[in-house]
Write an enzyme that holds these catalytic residues in place. Structure first.
Site, PDB file in Angstrom:
ATOM      1  N   HIS A  41      -4.858  -1.966  -0.740  1.00  0.00           N
ATOM      2  CA  HIS A  41      -3.478  -2.451  -0.849  1.00  0.00           C
ATOM      3  C   HIS A  41      -3.374  -3.682  -1.750  1.00  0.00           C
ATOM      4  CE1 HIS A  41      -1.282  -0.201   2.405  1.00  0.00           C
ATOM      5  NE2 HIS A  41      -2.521   0.071   2.755  1.00  0.00           N
ATOM      6  N   CYS A  98      -2.309   3.628  -0.929  1.00  0.00           N
ATOM      7  CA  CYS A  98      -2.694   4.139   0.377  1.00  0.00           C
ATOM      8  C   CYS A  98      -1.907   5.425   0.687  1.00  0.00           C
ATOM      9  CB  CYS A  98      -2.527   3.061   1.439  1.00  0.00           C
ATOM     10  SG  CYS A  98      -3.356   3.431   3.007  1.00  0.00           S
ATOM     11  N   GLU A 106      -0.794  -5.003  -3.007  1.00  0.00           N
ATOM     12  CA  GLU A 106       0.384  -5.825  -2.697  1.00  0.00           C
ATOM     13  C   GLU A 106       0.103  -6.855  -1.620  1.00  0.00           C
ATOM     14  OE1 GLU A 106       0.698  -2.594   0.416  1.00  0.00           O
ATOM     15  OE2 GLU A 106      -0.219  -2.916  -1.541  1.00  0.00           O
TER      16      GLU A 106
END
EC number: 6.3.5.3
Length: 234
Positions: A196, A87, A198
């Site tokens: 994202h 991002c 993660e």
């Protein structure tokens, strides 16, 4: 010995701790790196996390791209060290000219957050080797400046050389040209994407329903890919 993967914290980073957790879940050691330092602490790979570095002043990622640590990150990337930009980290990679093109305000001028379907286009990079080309995955997306742009010549090169890592599927959430959600450099060690990974590394966070955010493990394979890539070099 577990590989050591650095996570850079800039003023305004929001997802650095999430990236560190993802690295731990991939059986690697996270190492906190600070934006004002010139020391990568001997890490084997680097993650530039999401957030709003330096408040997104000028352009998202523009100030972060000239911060002290990025001198070292650019040199490491050019030497072959795996670097992942997530991002805002993708925006930093573009501003640092490690990846081509640019990222602008979403086409609808609104911040968006959703579980986003992606198609894997390149499974031969340091961060995507645990995927299959053509595989559909779901990764959370949250951004206000995620519209990928590039001139026609750059787009032709990205398409012709297989440098598009991921495309949006189902819906193009931010007006990105050619549905581009993520890119790789030619060497395959630098990858940037707007969603994202993660935030999709362990089950049980959010209900798996059609009405709400889907939890899942698709994002974990970004980090296990890096661990395997590093192990292969030993």
């Amino acid at each position: 010995m577990a590989p050591r993967i650095g996570v850079v914290t800039f003023p305004g980073s929001l997802d650095d701790r999430d990236a560190q957790r993802a690295i731990r879940l991939a059986d690697a050691e996270p190492v906190a790196l600070w934006h004002a330092d010139h020391d990568l602490q001997g890490v084997d790979a680097i993650v530039l996390p999401g957030g709003f570095s330096y408040g997104d002043y000028l352009r998202p990622g523009a100030i972060a791209a000239i911060s002290p640590i990025m001198t070292e990150v650019v040199a490491a990337a050019n030497a072959g060290t795996p670097v992942l930009g997530i991002c805002n980290g993708f925006q930093v990679l573009v501003e640092a000219h490690l990846l081509p093109g640019g990222l602008i305000r979403n086409a609808h001028q609104q911040f968006i957050r959703r579980d986003q379907r992606l198609i894997v286009e390149n499974a031969s990079t340091a961060w995507t080797s645990d995927f299959e080309v053509g595989e559909e995955i779901i990764i959370p997306l949250k951004n206000g400046d995620g519209g990928y742009i590039a001139n026609d010549e750059t787009l032709r090169r990205l398409e012709g050389e297989g440098l598009i890592a991921f495309r949006y599927a189902g819906v193009n959430p931010n007006g990105s040209l050619n549905e581009i959600a993520g890119l790789s450099n030619a060497r395959g060690n630098v990858v940037g994407l707007m969603p994202h990974p993660e935030h999709a590394v362990e089950p049980g966070f959010g209900p798996d329903t059609s009405e709400a955010m889907r939890s899942g493990l698709d994002g974990l394979r970004f980090f296990t890919s890096a661990v395997r890539s590093l192990a292969a070099k030993v």
